[in-house]
Structure formats: C-alpha cells, structure tokens
Design a protein around this motif. Structure first.
Motif, PDB file in Angstrom:
ATOM      1  N   ARG A 184      28.450   3.170   6.367  1.00  0.00           N
ATOM      2  CA  ARG A 184      29.061   2.432   5.255  1.00  0.00           C
ATOM      3  C   ARG A 184      28.239   2.616   3.977  1.00  0.00           C
ATOM      4  O   ARG A 184      28.787   2.785   2.887  1.00  0.00           O
ATOM      5  N   GLN A 185      26.913   2.588   4.100  1.00  0.00           N
ATOM      6  CA  GLN A 185      26.047   2.815   2.943  1.00  0.00           C
ATOM      7  C   GLN A 185      26.250   4.229   2.396  1.00  0.00           C
ATOM      8  O   GLN A 185      26.349   4.431   1.182  1.00  0.00           O
ATOM      9  N   VAL A 190      28.295   7.743  -1.859  1.00  0.00           N
ATOM     10  CA  VAL A 190      29.105   8.901  -2.234  1.00  0.00           C
ATOM     11  C   VAL A 190      30.271   8.460  -3.111  1.00  0.00           C
ATOM     12  O   VAL A 190      30.649   9.162  -4.068  1.00  0.00           O
ATOM     13  N   ARG A 191      30.851   7.312  -2.803  1.00  0.00           N
ATOM     14  CA  ARG A 191      31.924   6.772  -3.654  1.00  0.00           C
ATOM     15  C   ARG A 191      31.461   6.660  -5.101  1.00  0.00           C
ATOM     16  O   ARG A 191      32.177   7.064  -6.036  1.00  0.00           O
ATOM     17  N   GLN A 192      30.268   6.134  -5.309  1.00  0.00           N
ATOM     18  CA  GLN A 192      29.763   5.979  -6.671  1.00  0.00           C
ATOM     19  C   GLN A 192      29.541   7.332  -7.343  1.00  0.00           C
ATOM     20  O   GLN A 192      29.819   7.504  -8.534  1.00  0.00           O
ATOM     21  N   GLU A 193      29.043   8.295  -6.589  1.00  0.00           N
ATOM     22  CA  GLU A 193      28.833   9.628  -7.157  1.00  0.00           C
ATOM     23  C   GLU A 193      30.171  10.296  -7.477  1.00  0.00           C
ATOM     24  O   GLU A 193      30.315  10.946  -8.524  1.00  0.00           O
ATOM     25  N   TYR A 194      31.144  10.148  -6.598  1.00  0.00           N
ATOM     26  CA  TYR A 194      32.468  10.706  -6.866  1.00  0.00           C
ATOM     27  C   TYR A 194      33.085  10.092  -8.115  1.00  0.00           C
ATOM     28  O   TYR A 194      33.634  10.795  -8.968  1.00  0.00           O
ATOM     29  N   LEU A 195      33.027   8.768  -8.205  1.00  0.00           N
ATOM     30  CA  LEU A 195      33.609   8.092  -9.361  1.00  0.00           C
ATOM     31  C   LEU A 195      32.996   8.580 -10.665  1.00  0.00           C
ATOM     32  O   LEU A 195      33.684   8.693 -11.686  1.00  0.00           O
ATOM     33  N   LYS A 231      34.313   3.614  15.419  1.00  0.00           N
ATOM     34  CA  LYS A 231      33.437   2.710  14.665  1.00  0.00           C
ATOM     35  C   LYS A 231      32.930   3.380  13.387  1.00  0.00           C
ATOM     36  O   LYS A 231      32.857   2.745  12.327  1.00  0.00           O
ATOM     37  N   GLN A 232      32.577   4.648  13.495  1.00  0.00           N
ATOM     38  CA  GLN A 232      32.112   5.372  12.318  1.00  0.00           C
ATOM     39  C   GLN A 232      33.242   5.529  11.302  1.00  0.00           C
ATOM     40  O   GLN A 232      33.021   5.396  10.093  1.00  0.00           O
ATOM     41  N   ALA A 233      34.436   5.813  11.781  1.00  0.00           N
ATOM     42  CA  ALA A 233      35.575   6.000  10.886  1.00  0.00           C
ATOM     43  C   ALA A 233      35.867   4.733  10.097  1.00  0.00           C
ATOM     44  O   ALA A 233      36.140   4.782   8.883  1.00  0.00           O
ATOM     45  N   THR A 234      35.817   3.597  10.743  1.00  0.00           N
ATOM     46  CA  THR A 234      36.085   2.327  10.059  1.00  0.00           C
ATOM     47  C   THR A 234      35.101   2.105   8.924  1.00  0.00           C
ATOM     48  O   THR A 234      35.484   1.790   7.792  1.00  0.00           O
ATOM     49  N   ALA A 235      33.814   2.265   9.216  1.00  0.00           N
ATOM     50  CA  ALA A 235      32.788   2.053   8.197  1.00  0.00           C
ATOM     51  C   ALA A 235      32.923   3.064   7.067  1.00  0.00           C
ATOM     52  O   ALA A 235      32.764   2.733   5.876  1.00  0.00           O
ATOM     53  N   PHE A 240      34.271   4.061   1.379  1.00  0.00           N
ATOM     54  CA  PHE A 240      34.876   4.873   0.320  1.00  0.00           C
ATOM     55  C   PHE A 240      35.922   4.097  -0.463  1.00  0.00           C
ATOM     56  O   PHE A 240      35.975   4.181  -1.701  1.00  0.00           O
ATOM     57  N   GLN A 241      36.770   3.353   0.235  1.00  0.00           N
ATOM     58  CA  GLN A 241      37.911   2.741  -0.435  1.00  0.00           C
ATOM     59  C   GLN A 241      37.583   1.418  -1.091  1.00  0.00           C
ATOM     60  O   GLN A 241      38.391   0.876  -1.840  1.00  0.00           O
ATOM     61  N   GLY A 242      36.391   0.879  -0.822  1.00  0.00           N
ATOM     62  CA  GLY A 242      35.990  -0.365  -1.468  1.00  0.00           C
ATOM     63  C   GLY A 242      36.325  -1.599  -0.679  1.00  0.00           C
ATOM     64  O   GLY A 242      36.355  -2.703  -1.231  1.00  0.00           O
ATOM     65  N   GLY A 243      36.586  -1.449   0.613  1.00  0.00           N
ATOM     66  CA  GLY A 243      36.913  -2.591   1.456  1.00  0.00           C
ATOM     67  C   GLY A 243      38.013  -2.225   2.430  1.00  0.00           C
ATOM     68  O   GLY A 243      38.250  -1.056   2.724  1.00  0.00           O
ATOM     69  N   ASN A 244      38.728  -3.235   2.900  1.00  0.00           N
ATOM     70  CA  ASN A 244      39.769  -3.003   3.899  1.00  0.00           C
ATOM     71  C   ASN A 244      41.099  -2.579   3.301  1.00  0.00           C
ATOM     72  O   ASN A 244      42.101  -2.487   3.972  1.00  0.00           O
ATOM     73  N   SER A 245      41.108  -2.325   2.009  1.00  0.00           N
ATOM     74  CA  SER A 245      42.279  -1.751   1.349  1.00  0.00           C
ATOM     75  C   SER A 245      41.780  -0.977   0.132  1.00  0.00           C
ATOM     76  O   SER A 245      40.653  -1.189  -0.334  1.00  0.00           O
ATOM     77  N   LEU A 246      42.589  -0.096  -0.375  1.00  0.00           N
ATOM     78  CA  LEU A 246      42.193   0.755  -1.490  1.00  0.00           C
ATOM     79  C   LEU A 246      42.087  -0.063  -2.767  1.00  0.00           C
ATOM     80  O   LEU A 246      43.012  -0.799  -3.128  1.00  0.00           O
TER      81      LEU A 246
END
Length: 627
Positions: A184-185, A190-195, A231-235, A240-246
């Motif tokens: 998750r970390q 990576v989300r922050q770098e992509y953004l 478990k890895q996929a969920t995290a 990436f998406q910022g939570g349990n929804s985009l």
C-alpha cells in the motif's frame, strides 16, 4: 462573464488552471470551464452535479466520431523538449504515433507512455500542452495518460525505464515480502509520482498467478499463491486509487490479465504466434479468479483481459477479449463488473516492423477481417481497444448497422465516468515546477531501496557463513567492483580471495522468431547449461562462494545450491542492496513467492494451472531463512 481559474467558488481556485486554461468563466460567484465554448454553464461543466448526470449531458452532445475516439488508447511518442509537434522518433519506441495528431485527427484522448524524457519536468510540460490541445477541441474532453510499471529495479521489458522515479523491488519481490501495508505504501508513493507528471491510469497491477514456472511474465506477478496475490492486489489498488473507490487524487488501476494469464502451455507467451494456448490440466480455472475477485471488491477502475486462448473453457477457443462467455457472461454478469474493460495491446491490426510483420494477437479469429475483429470484441463486451487507433472502423460498423450506437454509448459512459471521477474535466493541469521535486523524492527513493533489501530471500547459509565480516579479500563476478570495494578488498583472482560473491540471473533460452521483441522474452528452460554452468561450478569449487540469483522465473539450480556456501534470491536489487544483506547491514526478510523446482523434468511434469506442484522442489513456496 469574466475569466477565472477553476470550477468552484472564486476564492478557492487552484493556480494551475488559472495559469494554463483559456476557457474558465464565471456565472454568479461560480467558476467553471466552458469546455464547449457556448458561454453558458452546461451540466457536464458543473462540478456540483452528480457524475452520472454530467456523463449523460456530455454523451448527448457527442458525435459518433467523438464517441468512437474514446474507445481507443495507444502508445504516444514524447519529444525530448516537451513539445507536442510531430517529430521523428528515436530509440526502441520510435514507432509510437504522435499523440497530438491522434487527438485532432482521430478524436482520441487516451494515451499510454513508453519511453519518456529523463527530466520529469519535461514530461509535465508535454502533458500540460496536450491538455491545452484537448481543451481547444470541440467539447474540451481531457486526455487520460496511462503507463506500464516504471518504479522497479528491473530487467523486465514490461517495467519501463524509471527515469528518476523511485525504484522498488519487482512485484514478485512484494510477494516475497508478503506485507500488504508495504505494498500500500509503494502504491501510494508511486501514485504521487504519477500525479506529478500527469499519469492518471496504471496499466497494472498484474495479478496473474505464476503456476507455470516457464512463463515469461512471472516477475510482474506477486507469485503463484492466490490468497497472497489477492491480499497484495487489494492493497495495491487501494493505494493507487486513493481508497476503496477511485478518487480525484487517485490513479485508476487497470488490473490484468483477466481471467489469469499464468497457465500458458509450456510457458509460451501469447504475445507471439508460437503460443499454444492456456490450458488447465488440473481443472483449476477458478483458482486463477481469486485475485480478480479481490480486485473487484477493491473497485478496480479497469480490467485488461489477456491475449491467451482459454482452451476448452468455453464453446469457442478464442482469445479472452474476443470471448463473449468470458467478458459478458463471466465478468459482466457473474461478477457484475461495470468498470472499463480494455483489451491488451494489438489485437486487431498487424504491426509492420520493417521487413518483419508482428501479427495481431487475434488468436482463434485470424481469418476475420479488421472490421469483423472489432465487431467481435465489441460484441464480447469490451469497452476499449489497446494499442490501436482505428476509431473509423467503429464509425463504419455503426453506419452499416452491424453495431448499434447504443452499444457504443454504454462503453463511452464507462470511459467518461472514469475521467470525471479523476477530476480531469474540472482541472486536468499540473504544476510543472513540482514534477522534479516529487518524482524521485529522497524519502520515496529510500523506501524503494529498502524494499529491494527486504525482499532478498536467504535460501542457504552453510555453517552460518552469513552475514560476512568486513575487510575480507573478496572476488566478485557480475557485480560492480567499485561498489564491492566498500565492503572488502576486491581481488582480481579468485585464488587470492577469502571468499567469492557471484550474482546470477535465472537462465532463459529465446524462442526462434523473426519478431525482435520475441527474442527479448525470457522463455525456455530454467537451468544453466554447458559452458556457462561449468564456469559457475568451477568458481564454486575453487573458492567458498556466496551466490545471489535474480529470480524473474523459478530457477532450477540444484548443483549451484549444493556447491554454494550461501545462496540468496533477489527480486530486482542493486549491487549495494545485495551486499548490504550479505554483510549484515540488513537482514534478509523474504520468503519465496514461487517454489524453485529440483529439475527440468519436474518442471515439465507439473500442471500449468496448479500452484507449487512440482515433485520434491529444491526450495518450497514460502521458504526463507534469516540471520
């Protein structure tokens, strides 16, 4: 009306839109982007309206050609100076089309990036220029930029050049670590770098199960265990998406490759004509669905089916994206999945690579024409065509009555919904000055380097030789002597050494093919042979040796394991990372996410769809020692 800077109250307007947009206006005290330039606030331009109302309002204003353009995503070529003009390309991805031309001529607004400039700031400049070009279009529909993974210390051709991004162990290493919170970390960083550079869709995670050890794409998976992968996929997706929804600060995750690409016959990848189909001798098809069920629960924004043909699983043996039983019946109806479904790249048209033609991955439907292929994919329930730029074929099919415009609308809705969820209609621009300070930020880099070390898996430690003491005389092979010199005295002759350190990579043997990319895939046997094997064993018998082997597929190394004093597996790691573990600065913490078979005979006897089933493996799934 007077110009302001972004949708929303005038006192809360971000500066990026004020700096770049030319269509921001006000009504009363409310600012909005007048994307269709009609001097009024349309529902789709109003951030206060529900997403579904905005989608429908825009859909009703779109032409068939504009809807068709939505349904295609292709790679884009990035100029080194950040310009968007059509200039000749260079390097491996020089063939990629110019995004500006696809936007203006084909009405396309989804692009994926392969090669990018070394300077993140340059990519940010290009991105903002492309968004400005999109803003100038008739309806101002923003672009969505996607990327394959580019944050791994990797030899995998599917991991793009990092170009300043933090470099983590490969996904297989995240599986070896087995800590969803670290994953998750990773995803959040990576989300922050992509953004920071405008990437808003991840063409990952890859949740295929590595049940066939010869398959060429194992390093991009989390391993062969379905529960671990789930478990890895969920995290990963939630990070990436910022939570349990985009969310508006999220990156849309395109989980692949439905319904599991791992069980390829003999491990031959279906990128190429020599593939032999996906097979299920262990009747284990449902096992490969478990990680996707986790992805659905995490609300993955998109799904990518694989090229492969699931032999004997449906009424027709055709590739997943052509297979209505897989996409409509299983994915849409059984799992009630209403996100975007995008094909893998290049299912419809052949790629002309100079004197060589790389055939479209139209497995099972090779005899169909291009329009017939497009129609079959649409009829199967797919929304978007990866690696293609032929929206005119969709227009032709609708005008000929072979595909209804209502069917095209259903896919357009899903694709537009994602853009609205990401906030791209309200402010697609980024702060170019922050790109270089976010991408490769010091703490991001440190976290990635720590993951390389943490994933390293200790397989053998004869007489507790590890960790080594410093100041030894060491002989190194396949390692930078300058880096090794920080840990001991490097000698040129193994006869003068107290100990040797040898880095290896899992062997591969390219399949004979005229397609250049095919030779880069790590196919074939997993054991060392001939002179290469003899050279390794000669060193191991000459001097006590610590062996580190990069595992991108499960290596078959019984003789090497027996002769080595210490044996470690890494999953994408620098020389410094490996040496830090060998010399005890970091403890090895990984556990094998795949078993290491004892022989090629055992590999050939195992079932492609069943996990950890080779006879008497050298090292079992989950094995790992520590200090």
């Amino acid at each position: 009306m007077r110009a302001v800077s972004t949708p929303g109250p005038l006192n809360a307007l971000p500066q990026t839109l004020l700096r770049h947009s030319q269509v921001v206006k006000t009504t009363g005290n409310f600012g909005f982007r007048d994307l269709n330039k009609n001097d009024k606030l349309d529902v789709y331009e109003d951030v206060r309206q529900p997403v579904e109302k905005r989608v429908q309002d825009l859909l009703h204003q779109m032409t068939l050609e504009e809807k068709a353009g939505l349904l295609f995503i292709n790679g884009a070529r990035i100029n080194d100076d950040g310009s968007i003009e059509d200039k000749p390309g260079t390097g491996l991805f020089a063939f990629a089309p110019n995004a500006a031309r696809l936007l203006t001529e084909k009405k396309m607004n989804h692009f994926n990036l392969w090669a990018i400039p070394d300077e993140p700031h340059t990519l940010a400049v290009w991105y903002n220029k492309m968004q400005k070009l999109a803003e100038d279009s008739r309806l101002g529909i923003p672009i969505t930029i996607a990327s394959d993974p580019r944050n791994h210390f990797s030899n995998n051709i599917f991991a793009m050049k990092a170009s300043g991004f933090s470099q983590w162990c490969e996904p297989l290493g995240l599986g070896a670590i087995g800590d969803p919170e670290l994953t998750r970390q990773f995803a959040d960083i990576v989300r922050q770098e992509y953004l920071a550079v405008g990437i808003r869709e991840a063409l990952h995670p890859q949740v295929d199960l590595a049940t066939e050890p010869r398959w060429a794409r194992i390093s991009g998976t989390f391993g062969e265990d379905a529960q671990l992968t789930a478990k890895q996929a969920t995290a990963y997706i939630e990070g990436f998406q910022g939570g349990n929804s985009l969310t508006r600060e999220g990156v849309a995750a395109m989980t692949k490759h439905f319904a599991g690409g791992g069980p390829q016959r003999e491990g031959l990848d279906p990128h190429f004509p020599f593939q032999k189909g996906q097979i299920y001798p262990g009747h284990n098809f449902k096992y490969h669905l478990i990680p996707f069920e986790a992805a659905f629960a995490a609300h993955t924004a998109a799904i990518m089916p694989y090229y492969g043909v699931p032999m004997g699983q449906t009424k027709e043996d055709v590739g997943f994206s052509y297979n209505k039983a897989m996409i409509t019946d299983l994915l849409r109806h059984h799992y009630h999945y209403d996100g975007v479904v995008c094909t893998d790249w290049g299912l419809v048209t052949d790629a002309n690579l100079g004197p060589v033609v790389w055939p479209a991955r139209a497995w099972g439907v090779e005899s169909l024409s291009i329009p017939e292929r497009v129609q079959k994919i649409i009829d199967a329930g797919v929304d978007q065509f990866g690696g293609e730029n032929i929206p005119e074929v969709i227009v032709q099919l609708v005008k000929e009555g072979k595909v209804s415009e209502k069917r095209i609308d259903s896919s357009a809705v899903r694709l537009l919904r994602q853009k609205f969820q990401l906030g791209l209609f309200d402010n697609p621009y980024i702060d170019e000055d922050k790109a270089n300070t976010t991408v490769g930020r010091a703490d991001f880099v440190a976290a990635g380097e720590a993951s390389q070390r943490r994933a390293i898996t200790l397989l053998k430690n004869d007489r507790h030789v590890l960790p080594l003491k410093k100041n030894l005389k060491i002989y190194v092979r396949n390692m930078d002597p300058k880096v090794a010199a920080q840990y001991g005295t490097v000698v040129d002759d193994p006869a003068d050494a107290d100990l040797a350190i040898l880095r290896l990579q899992t062997p591969f043997y390219p399949v004979a093919s005229d397609i250049p990319l095919a030779k880069m895939f790590h196919h074939g046997d997993l054991d060392f042979k001939g002179a290469q094997k003899d050279s390794i064993l000669q060193l191991l018998h000459q001097v006590p040796t610590i062996v580190d082997i990069y595992i991108d597929r499960p290596a078959v190394i019984p003789e090497i394991s027996k002769a080595a004093k210490g044996l470690l597996a890494d999953f994408g790691a620098s020389d410094a990372a490996v040496l830090d573990v060998i010399f005890g600065k970091f403890k090895p913490g990984g556990h094998l996410p795949v078993e290491l078979p004892a022989s090629m005979e055992a590999v050939r006897a195992q079932k492609e769809d069943v996990p950890y089933d080779s006879k008497n493996p050298l090292y079992k799934f989950g094995f790992g020692l520590s200090y």
